[in-house]
Scaffold this motif. Structure first.
Motif, PDB file in Angstrom:
ATOM      1  N   SER A 166     146.524   9.167 -41.588  1.00  0.00           N
ATOM      2  CA  SER A 166     145.514   8.224 -42.089  1.00  0.00           C
ATOM      3  C   SER A 166     144.346   9.014 -42.655  1.00  0.00           C
ATOM      4  O   SER A 166     144.207  10.220 -42.384  1.00  0.00           O
ATOM      5  CB  SER A 166     145.007   7.311 -40.953  1.00  0.00           C
ATOM      6  OG  SER A 166     144.254   8.071 -40.024  1.00  0.00           O
ATOM      7  N   GLY A 167     143.502   8.320 -43.427  1.00  0.00           N
ATOM      8  CA  GLY A 167     142.284   8.959 -43.916  1.00  0.00           C
ATOM      9  C   GLY A 167     141.404   9.364 -42.751  1.00  0.00           C
ATOM     10  O   GLY A 167     140.806  10.445 -42.736  1.00  0.00           O
ATOM     11  N   MET A 168     141.304   8.509 -41.748  1.00  0.00           N
ATOM     12  CA  MET A 168     140.471   8.819 -40.577  1.00  0.00           C
ATOM     13  C   MET A 168     140.980  10.070 -39.862  1.00  0.00           C
ATOM     14  O   MET A 168     140.172  10.868 -39.378  1.00  0.00           O
ATOM     15  CB  MET A 168     140.420   7.633 -39.608  1.00  0.00           C
ATOM     16  CG  MET A 168     139.443   6.520 -39.994  1.00  0.00           C
ATOM     17  SD  MET A 168     137.804   7.066 -40.526  1.00  0.00           S
ATOM     18  CE  MET A 168     137.212   7.923 -39.085  1.00  0.00           C
TER      19      MET A 168
ATOM     20  N   ILE B 132     139.794  13.081 -41.860  1.00  0.00           N
ATOM     21  CA  ILE B 132     138.353  13.311 -41.723  1.00  0.00           C
ATOM     22  C   ILE B 132     138.010  13.856 -40.329  1.00  0.00           C
ATOM     23  O   ILE B 132     137.277  14.836 -40.186  1.00  0.00           O
ATOM     24  CB  ILE B 132     137.592  11.996 -42.005  1.00  0.00           C
ATOM     25  CG1 ILE B 132     137.733  11.626 -43.489  1.00  0.00           C
ATOM     26  CG2 ILE B 132     136.122  12.099 -41.601  1.00  0.00           C
ATOM     27  CD1 ILE B 132     137.355  10.189 -43.812  1.00  0.00           C
TER      28      ILE B 132
ATOM     29  N   TYR C 148     131.723   5.652 -44.971  1.00  0.00           N
ATOM     30  CA  TYR C 148     132.736   4.688 -44.541  1.00  0.00           C
ATOM     31  C   TYR C 148     132.508   4.317 -43.067  1.00  0.00           C
ATOM     32  O   TYR C 148     132.196   5.188 -42.254  1.00  0.00           O
ATOM     33  CB  TYR C 148     134.107   5.328 -44.745  1.00  0.00           C
ATOM     34  CG  TYR C 148     135.252   4.458 -44.302  1.00  0.00           C
ATOM     35  CD1 TYR C 148     135.619   3.338 -45.036  1.00  0.00           C
ATOM     36  CD2 TYR C 148     135.965   4.756 -43.147  1.00  0.00           C
ATOM     37  CE1 TYR C 148     136.659   2.532 -44.624  1.00  0.00           C
ATOM     38  CE2 TYR C 148     137.013   3.954 -42.729  1.00  0.00           C
ATOM     39  CZ  TYR C 148     137.351   2.841 -43.473  1.00  0.00           C
ATOM     40  OH  TYR C 148     138.381   2.051 -43.058  1.00  0.00           O
TER      41      TYR C 148
ATOM     42  N   THR D 189     134.068   6.451 -40.353  1.00  0.00           N
ATOM     43  CA  THR D 189     133.456   7.779 -40.326  1.00  0.00           C
ATOM     44  C   THR D 189     132.101   7.701 -39.638  1.00  0.00           C
ATOM     45  O   THR D 189     131.750   8.542 -38.806  1.00  0.00           O
ATOM     46  CB  THR D 189     133.273   8.308 -41.771  1.00  0.00           C
ATOM     47  OG1 THR D 189     134.497   8.127 -42.477  1.00  0.00           O
ATOM     48  CG2 THR D 189     132.871   9.761 -41.792  1.00  0.00           C
TER      49      THR D 189
ATOM     50  N   ASP E 245     134.127  13.491 -48.982  1.00  0.00           N
ATOM     51  CA  ASP E 245     135.104  12.394 -48.971  1.00  0.00           C
ATOM     52  C   ASP E 245     135.185  11.886 -50.411  1.00  0.00           C
ATOM     53  O   ASP E 245     134.248  11.274 -50.921  1.00  0.00           O
ATOM     54  CB  ASP E 245     134.654  11.290 -48.009  1.00  0.00           C
ATOM     55  CG  ASP E 245     135.643  10.124 -47.943  1.00  0.00           C
ATOM     56  OD1 ASP E 245     136.416   9.927 -48.901  1.00  0.00           O
ATOM     57  OD2 ASP E 245     135.626   9.393 -46.938  1.00  0.00           O
TER      58      ASP E 245
ATOM     59  N   SER F 196     141.143   9.274 -48.090  1.00  0.00           N
ATOM     60  CA  SER F 196     142.003   8.242 -47.562  1.00  0.00           C
ATOM     61  C   SER F 196     143.037   8.043 -48.668  1.00  0.00           C
ATOM     62  O   SER F 196     142.738   7.462 -49.721  1.00  0.00           O
ATOM     63  CB  SER F 196     141.233   6.947 -47.325  1.00  0.00           C
ATOM     64  OG  SER F 196     142.182   5.915 -47.116  1.00  0.00           O
TER      65      SER F 196
ATOM     66  N   THR G  73     145.371   6.154 -48.512  1.00  0.00           N
ATOM     67  CA  THR G  73     145.679   4.723 -48.465  1.00  0.00           C
ATOM     68  C   THR G  73     145.189   4.038 -49.747  1.00  0.00           C
ATOM     69  O   THR G  73     145.722   3.007 -50.142  1.00  0.00           O
ATOM     70  CB  THR G  73     144.928   4.093 -47.267  1.00  0.00           C
ATOM     71  OG1 THR G  73     145.180   4.877 -46.110  1.00  0.00           O
ATOM     72  CG2 THR G  73     145.335   2.665 -47.031  1.00  0.00           C
ATOM     73  N   LYS G  74     144.162   4.597 -50.361  1.00  0.00           N
ATOM     74  CA  LYS G  74     143.484   3.931 -51.472  1.00  0.00           C
ATOM     75  C   LYS G  74     144.145   4.294 -52.813  1.00  0.00           C
ATOM     76  O   LYS G  74     145.290   3.968 -53.002  1.00  0.00           O
ATOM     77  CB  LYS G  74     141.993   4.272 -51.420  1.00  0.00           C
ATOM     78  CG  LYS G  74     141.377   4.124 -50.006  1.00  0.00           C
ATOM     79  CD  LYS G  74     141.411   2.700 -49.466  1.00  0.00           C
ATOM     80  CE  LYS G  74     141.149   2.613 -47.965  1.00  0.00           C
ATOM     81  NZ  LYS G  74     139.900   3.193 -47.500  1.00  0.00           N
TER      82      LYS G  74
ATOM     83  N   ILE H 228     149.361   3.737 -45.066  1.00  0.00           N
ATOM     84  CA  ILE H 228     148.125   4.347 -44.556  1.00  0.00           C
ATOM     85  C   ILE H 228     148.373   5.855 -44.508  1.00  0.00           C
ATOM     86  O   ILE H 228     149.384   6.297 -43.938  1.00  0.00           O
ATOM     87  CB  ILE H 228     147.795   3.837 -43.131  1.00  0.00           C
ATOM     88  CG1 ILE H 228     147.604   2.313 -43.100  1.00  0.00           C
ATOM     89  CG2 ILE H 228     146.593   4.576 -42.533  1.00  0.00           C
ATOM     90  CD1 ILE H 228     146.231   1.801 -43.424  1.00  0.00           C
TER      91      ILE H 228
ATOM     92  N   LEU I 288     140.836  -0.750 -50.857  1.00  0.00           N
ATOM     93  CA  LEU I 288     140.494  -0.594 -52.266  1.00  0.00           C
ATOM     94  C   LEU I 288     141.503   0.321 -52.943  1.00  0.00           C
ATOM     95  O   LEU I 288     142.339   0.931 -52.285  1.00  0.00           O
ATOM     96  CB  LEU I 288     139.075  -0.005 -52.402  1.00  0.00           C
ATOM     97  CG  LEU I 288     138.825   1.377 -51.767  1.00  0.00           C
ATOM     98  CD1 LEU I 288     138.783   2.468 -52.821  1.00  0.00           C
ATOM     99  CD2 LEU I 288     137.507   1.383 -51.012  1.00  0.00           C
TER     100      LEU I 288
HETATM  101  C1  LIG Z   1     139.453   3.728 -46.247  1.00  0.00           C
HETATM  102  C2  LIG Z   1     138.520   4.869 -46.226  1.00  0.00           C
HETATM  103  C3  LIG Z   1     138.570   5.834 -45.204  1.00  0.00           C
HETATM  104  C4  LIG Z   1     139.534   5.715 -44.034  1.00  0.00           C
HETATM  105  O1  LIG Z   1     140.855   5.878 -44.418  1.00  0.00           O
HETATM  106  P1  LIG Z   1     142.119   5.236 -43.644  1.00  0.00           P
HETATM  107  O2  LIG Z   1     143.260   5.656 -44.506  1.00  0.00           O
HETATM  108  O3  LIG Z   1     141.901   3.772 -43.579  1.00  0.00           O
HETATM  109  O4  LIG Z   1     142.148   5.867 -42.296  1.00  0.00           O
HETATM  110  C5  LIG Z   1     137.701   6.897 -45.282  1.00  0.00           C
HETATM  111  N1  LIG Z   1     136.804   7.024 -46.294  1.00  0.00           N
HETATM  112  C6  LIG Z   1     136.721   6.102 -47.272  1.00  0.00           C
HETATM  113  C7  LIG Z   1     135.707   6.285 -48.355  1.00  0.00           C
HETATM  114  C8  LIG Z   1     137.562   4.999 -47.286  1.00  0.00           C
HETATM  115  O5  LIG Z   1     137.457   4.094 -48.259  1.00  0.00           O
END
Ligand SMILES: *Cc1c(COP(=O)(O)O)cnc(C)c1O
Length: 419
Positions: free
Chosen positions: A99-101, A104, A125, A128, A208, A230, A232-233, A242, A363
């Motif tokens: 995941s993005g989290m 990070i 975020y 974060t 980020d 992330s 995911t975006k 994710i 997003l």
């Molecule tokens: C969504 C997002 C995250 C977290 O990412 P996940 O994939 O949901 O864990 C971190 N930073 C930004 C800017 C995001 O938009």
């Protein structure tokens, strides 16, 4: 086919092939999903050699790559994806996460220890923000936030006044900031990091880049040490996975990958495969989204029920931010926020009446999404801070997708009419 060998291919030309050898996979034109936990060694000697390199017991010999061992350490779907992600940011190495989290938090845990100071931009975020302000202080890390409208002297004074300047270890930046699209000068942060560096222990700058990367902002080229996503975006881009990614120098990535191995928060082979598929259309998706966003922003700016539009393409040409925007960004992006005239009631009325756009957080996906930051993505932030950051009841955030732009505008227009 390496970039630069004969011809300097653009990243979008290499997304279908880079790092993948069909002859190792029965000639399959696409990289299969290597759904396996472990890999067979030809001989015990080979197994020993693979571990020596993986655990840093010895340096790899000339041309020796890290052999496949076990899918928590490495897997072809992750390695090929990582090689491809490196091309967009011009990075030496990459690691993908579940995941993005997790991308990070792994960076924060690797480069901060008790007693250190973390300087970070506000807002970041929500997840974060929670990790920085709730978890890091519990392990003895000092945290200090700065606002996007502060200049270098003001931030410098803030660090000095905190009394922890000597312990500054990491500067963490999110630009443009979610959901207000406020921007931060990465080169200014690098200059601050240099100022606070003593000897070999460099103060690092981590960015980020989820909002604008990997196409429209390249933090490493502005001197940042680490870039995080992330995935995911925009990178995933279809609201069906994710994932996260970190890119940096080979040396720093060695540390990040080692922590990933022991936290065990790598992406799965299936996620790696999905993201490789997404990368093939990354550029055309993002370009269409940015084109559409520009049309939407101009429409909103002229609408009588809209008070203010937050969008990079509308930054005043005579402002300080315009210079940063021109230097740091290759596009105005595909995220548009705006204040409706009124408050929560009017914002909700708009959101509840959308017919094509989906009411959802997240997003960067192919479908356009709309949400209310104050009560959704940023609900957890202290009310006074929230107001201070411009995350008010009248703010609506849009992530613009790839639909036909006139259809998106039709939808926004009819929903605004319902207010
Ligand atoms: C969504 C997002 C995250 C977290 O990412 P996940 O994939 O949901 O864990 C971190 N930073 C930004 C800017 C995001 O938009």
């Amino acid at each position: 086919m390496k970039p630069g060998s004969k011809h300097n291919f653009k990243p979008e030309s290499l997304m279908m092939s880079h790092g993948y050898k069909p002859e190792l996979s029965e000639g399959a034109v696409k990289c299969p999903i290597f759904q396996t936990s472990t890999f067979v060694f030809k001989t015990a000697e080979e197994g020993k050699a693979h571990f020596e390199v993986a655990y840093g017991i010895r340096e790899a010999n000339e041309g020796e790559e890290m052999g496949l061992i076990y899918s928590r350490l490495n897997n072809p779907d992750l390695e090929i994806l990582e090689d491809r992600l490196c091309l967009w940011d011009g990075a030496e190495a990459c690691a993908v996460f579940e995941s993005g989290m997790s991308a990070i938090t792994t960076v924060l845990l690797e480069f901060l220890k008790p007693g250190d100071l973390l300087l970070y931009s506000k807002p970041v975020y929500g997840g974060t923000d929670h990790f920085i302000n709730t978890f890091l202080p519990k392990i003895g890390v000092h945290v200090l936030g700065f606002k996007p409208d502060m200049n270098q002297e003001e931030i410098d004074a803030l660090i000095k006044n905190s009394g922890w300047g000597d312990h500054l270890a990491l500067i963490y930046v999110e630009t443009p900031a979610n959901p207000t699209n406020s921007i931060i000068d990465i080169e200014m942060c690098v200059s601050l990091a240099q100022k606070y560096t003593k000897g070999d222990d460099r103060v690092l700058v981590a960015v980020d880049n989820t909002y604008m990367g990997p196409l429209w902002q390249h933090p490493l080229k502005h001197g940042a040490d680490i870039v995080m996503y992330s995935a995911t975006k925009y990178i995933g881009g279809h609201s069906d996975v994710i994932a996260g990614a970190v890119l940096s120098s080979a040396a720093l990535m060695g540390r990040i990958k080692a922590l990933r191995t022991f936290l065990g928060n790598m992406a799965s082979p299936n996620t790696g495969w999905l993201l490789m598929r997404s990368l093939e259309t990354l550029k055309i998706r993002m370009e269409q989204q940015a084109f559409n966003a520009n049309k939407v922003a101009v429409f909103l700016k002229n609408h009588p029920k809209v008070e203010k539009v937050y969008y990079l393409g509308l930054i005043q040409e005579d402002s300080k931010n315009y210079e940063i925007y021109k230097r740091q960004y290759l596009s105005s992006g595909a995220m548009v926020s705006f204040d409706v005239k009124g408050g929560e009631k009017e914002a909700f009325r708009f959101l509840n009446n959308l017919k094509l756009m989906k009411l959802a957080v997240s997003l960067g996906s192919t479908e356009s999404l709309a949400e209310h930051p104050a009560t959704m993505t940023h609900a957890g932030i202290d009310p006074v801070e929230k107001q201070d950051m411009g995350i008010t009841d009248k703010l609506v955030r849009l992530s613009i997708g790839v639909e036909y732009y006139e259809d998106i505008i039709w939808d926004i227009n009819q929903a605004l009419d319902e207010i």
